[in-house]
Structure formats: C-alpha cells, structure tokens
Design an enzyme around this catalytic site. Structure first.
Site, PDB file in Angstrom:
ATOM      1  N   SER A 101      24.090  16.673  38.995  1.00  0.00           N
ATOM      2  CA  SER A 101      25.747  16.287  39.248  1.00  0.00           C
ATOM      3  C   SER A 101      25.907  13.969  38.768  1.00  0.00           C
ATOM      4  O   SER A 101      26.332  13.721  38.250  1.00  0.00           O
ATOM      5  CB  SER A 101      26.151  15.463  40.771  1.00  0.00           C
ATOM      6  OG  SER A 101      26.120  16.815  41.044  1.00  0.00           O
ATOM      7  N   LYS A 104      27.530  13.718  36.192  1.00  0.00           N
ATOM      8  CA  LYS A 104      29.823  13.101  36.128  1.00  0.00           C
ATOM      9  C   LYS A 104      29.395  11.402  35.531  1.00  0.00           C
ATOM     10  O   LYS A 104      30.170  11.626  35.492  1.00  0.00           O
ATOM     11  CB  LYS A 104      29.732  13.246  37.567  1.00  0.00           C
ATOM     12  CG  LYS A 104      29.983  14.704  37.912  1.00  0.00           C
ATOM     13  CD  LYS A 104      29.937  14.883  39.300  1.00  0.00           C
ATOM     14  CE  LYS A 104      29.780  16.412  39.784  1.00  0.00           C
ATOM     15  NZ  LYS A 104      29.977  16.661  40.983  1.00  0.00           N
ATOM     16  N   SER A 156      30.733  12.759  44.324  1.00  0.00           N
ATOM     17  CA  SER A 156      30.607  14.330  43.326  1.00  0.00           C
ATOM     18  C   SER A 156      30.911  15.866  43.368  1.00  0.00           C
ATOM     19  O   SER A 156      30.937  16.298  43.150  1.00  0.00           O
ATOM     20  CB  SER A 156      28.809  14.463  43.977  1.00  0.00           C
ATOM     21  OG  SER A 156      28.307  15.466  42.501  1.00  0.00           O
ATOM     22  N   LYS A 263      25.257   7.306  40.314  1.00  0.00           N
ATOM     23  CA  LYS A 263      25.236   8.523  41.078  1.00  0.00           C
ATOM     24  C   LYS A 263      23.764   9.506  41.420  1.00  0.00           C
ATOM     25  O   LYS A 263      22.884   9.355  40.431  1.00  0.00           O
ATOM     26  CB  LYS A 263      26.094   9.419  39.130  1.00  0.00           C
ATOM     27  CG  LYS A 263      26.533  10.922  40.136  1.00  0.00           C
ATOM     28  CD  LYS A 263      28.214  10.372  40.820  1.00  0.00           C
ATOM     29  CE  LYS A 263      28.046  12.679  41.098  1.00  0.00           C
ATOM     30  NZ  LYS A 263      26.972  12.624  42.544  1.00  0.00           N
TER      31      LYS A 263
END
Length: 435
Positions: A101, A104, A156, A263
C-alpha cells in the site's frame, strides 16, 4: 458389606491416589521445564534484540557499503533528505521489490497534481468491494476527492484508490499510465505500477530509493503533507453516507518526535513496508523500508542516525553568482533565485557536478532577475536536486542563453565545525573561489 469398602473398591481408591500423584509430578516437571525454556528464550530474544540494535547502529548510515544482519536480498532501506534527494543511508536501495500500500503515495501525488480536490464525485461500481483494506464505499455515494484522499492515506482504502483512479484517469488503466509517466518524469529506473492500491502484481514493483524519491517529491506538496500528517479526520455526512471518522494507521506519528508522514503497507507477497517522514531543525527526512518485519523501529534508528550526523547547511545564498559568461565583450552574471541548502555532516567534503538547463522557450530581451532555467546538481551520477537561476543583467542576445546551456561545472564543499570552509565552482575554463 454396606458399611465397609470391598477389597476391589480399596484398590480403586489406591490406584486413583497414585494416578493423581503421578499426574501432579509430571505436570510440575513439565511446567518447570517450560519455565526454563521461557527464561532461555527470553534471554536469547534479548541478546538477539541487542544484536539487531547494534547492527542498525553500526550500519544505518553507510550508503549501502555494508550489509547489516537484518537486511537480506529481499529487503531494503534508505533514508533521504527530501528537498535535495540526497541519500543519507541505506542498504539494497536499488533492489526491485513489491511495496504493497505504499503504492498509494504515488496514487495520492498524481491525484493531487491532476484533480480538483473539492469536486464531488459518485463512487463507481468498480470501486465497491475491493479486496484488502477498505473504507467500505458504496455505489453512487457522493464523496469529495479530498475526502477520498484522506480515506486513501489514513485508512489505506483500496476502494478509495480505485475510485480516485477512475475519476482522475477515466479508468484504472488510464490512471496507471499516469502513474508510470510520473515515475518516468522523476527519472526512476526501478519502478513500475500495475494498479493504484498495491495489491500483488507480477510487474508491480519499486525500490527503496525510487519510493523515497516519490515520497520526497510528494512531501514538497503542501496538500499531501497536510493529509499524511493528519492523525484523525472527519468526513462529514451527506444524503448518501453517514459521518466517517478516519484514524491514521501510521503509528510513527505518535511514536517518533517530528514525524509527519507517510504510509504503511503489507501483503503476504511484499512483507511489511513503511514510508516514514520526520522534520527536525528545518530538515525534512524520508525513510523507506521494504519487507522488514520491525518497520517502526528500523525507520526510527535510520532517522535518528541521519538527524544526529547531518544538518542543513546554506551553501549558496539568494543572489549568489553561479557563473559569469562573456558574449561579444559583454559580461552576464547568473545567480541563484533562492537559498541553496544541503544536508552535510561535519568534516565532510562533498563534490557535485553541475549542468545548466535553460528554458528553450525564452526569447530576448529578458529583464533582470528573470527565471531563465535551472542548475542541476549530480552526485554519484544521480540527479540530486535543481535550483532556479536568474539573470543579473538584462539579456538582449539569445546567444547568451545558448552558450549558457552548454556550460558544465562542479561544486566542492568542505565543512568543519559547522562552518563552510571553501566552495569551488568551475564553469568552462574558469574557476571561481568563494569562502
């Protein structure tokens, strides 16, 4: 025999008593052995933790020259100063790995750069029920792009990633093309995207270095920085959905002094990944770890080392002359538009090569202090950063620009006790010395 036990009953009682005694003895022995095993395991774990910490301390800032025990060929790490993209430490930083993720980060950057964040959009059917982490979007709910970005980066949401891709790029494929073109613009050699959310794909990969460049670029964007540094966000209810309270999954924001992003990521294929960011004393750092189990501790140690060893140093001031060229007997000075700051450590000698990149659309005459292009700084054959340059005198001859675009040079910086001792800048056949 009503008042007395039979011989058979007596034997049964004796057998039961013996069985209880034996069982108790066995359980006690097992418990004792288990306790010893636990103590031994705890002792070994402690020693392992000490060794783990030492390996980080000894190798965290070495620019990949050594291999710490906790990193193997399928994991990597890097710490970078965000404004200059200078690598301050890392290992296996160019190895291609899955990034889950943390994908992202690029998704958010492309959306922010290409969409109206306050635009209200309907959630498409394709964004509903995406596997993995989710903010549980429903078809035809109305969300602003800004609120979806918070759902993307704080929770997320794979569904948020899909919705943002479709409304920004027209389709998932169209948006992925935008992601890959942005990676190409950033000069990334070890990155390729197949989707906007980070679920497994055979051709979905990046490197710690490339992801640090993406994240550093994103952290220069005020909106992105505000989103990823937010611990809690409220999406107000409307006629299509209730109020949402979004808590940030990135624990670094509460664990590390100065943390302001970015993140988390995890899949079975990628392992645990983290892009972290922190700012102290005017220096913004980004740390990336891919496929490392203890992501938070690893990032903390890398960041600590970088903050301890490096400091932002102004190696050029606004208006400093970077070059002076002569055309038809007239001298033209080229200067920095803004201060030039580099992360340096005491006693370091750093060499940079420089190229001028002049705006091809310019035409004479050019007033004083016009931005005429950039000066590009390279270190170890990597583009680190660029700085805008301006003309000191009015330029009436485009030949000045053509000549300047062919110039190359170098900058060498020596720092001792926190002070710059010398800067040598060579351009063409001339060398200018400043102290």
């Amino acid at each position: 025999m009503g008042r007395y036990f039979s011989i058979k009953s007596v034997f049964k009682i004796i057998f039961i008593i013996i069985a209880v005694i034996l069982t108790t003895f066995i359980m006690y022995s097992f418990s004792d052995a288990l306790s010893i095993a636990k103590i031994d395991f705890a002792d070994k774990s402690h020693k392992s933790s000490d060794y783990y910490q030492k390996s980080l301390d000894d190798n965290a800032i070495n620019n990949g020259e050594n291999q710490a025990a906790y990193i193997n060929k399928s994991s990597s790490a890097v710490v970078m100063e965000a404004s200059t993209l200078r690598v301050l430490g890392g290992q296996n930083k160019d190895v291609r790995l899955e990034m889950a993720s943390t994908t992202k980060v690029m998704t958010a950057l492309v959306v922010i750069e290409n969409a109206d964040l306050d635009k209200a959009v309907k959630i498409p059917d394709e964004a509903v029920g995406i596997e993995g982490s989710s903010i549980y979007l429903k078809k035809n709910e109305i969300w602003t792009i800004r609120d979806l970005l918070y759902g993307l980066m704080l929770r997320s949401g794979n569904d948020a990633a899909t919705a943002l891709a479709i409304v920004t790029g027209g389709s998932i494929d169209g948006f992925v093309d935008m992601m890959n073109k942005r990676a190409e613009q950033l000069g990334l050699a070890n990155t390729h995207f197949q989707n906007p959310h980070g679920l497994h794909g055979d051709q979905h990969y990046t490197s710690a270095y490339d992801l640090a460049v993406i994240s550093s670029t994103a952290m220069q964007n005020k909106t992105f920085k505000e989103i990823v540094g937010c611990k809690m966000y409220t999406v107000e209810a409307n006629q299509t959905h209730p109020t949402y309270y979004l808590a940030n999954k990135n624990k670094m924001l509460g664990l590390y002094d100065g943390a302001n992003g970015v993140k988390t990521g995890y899949t079975k294929d990628s392992g645990r990944c983290l892009v972290s960011a922190a700012e102290r004393n005017g220096m913004q750092l980004v740390c990336v770890v891919l496929n490392i189990y203890d992501t938070y501790n690893t990032c903390s140690v890398y960041l600590d080392k970088a903050f301890q060893q490096y400091a932002p140093v102004a190696v050029g001031k606004q208006g400093d002359t970077m070059s002076e060229i002569s055309v038809d007997g007239v001298n033209y000075g080229i200067a920095l538009q803004n201060d030039l700051v580099l992360p340096l450590k005491d006693g370091e000698l750093m060499g940079l090569t420089c190229n001028f990149e002049i705006d091809a659309d310019l035409s004479a005459p050019l007033k004083k202090a016009s931005v005429i292009g950039k000066i590009l700084f390279y270190h170890d054959n990597r583009l680190l950063f660029s700085a805008n340059i301006v003309n000191i005198e009015e330029i009436v001859d485009t030949g000045v620009l053509r000549k300047l675009s062919a110039y190359t040079g170098e900058m060498r910086i020596s720092i001792e006790n926190g002070e710059i001792k010398q800067i040598f800048s060579g351009y063409g056949d001339s060398v200018e010395t400043r102290s």
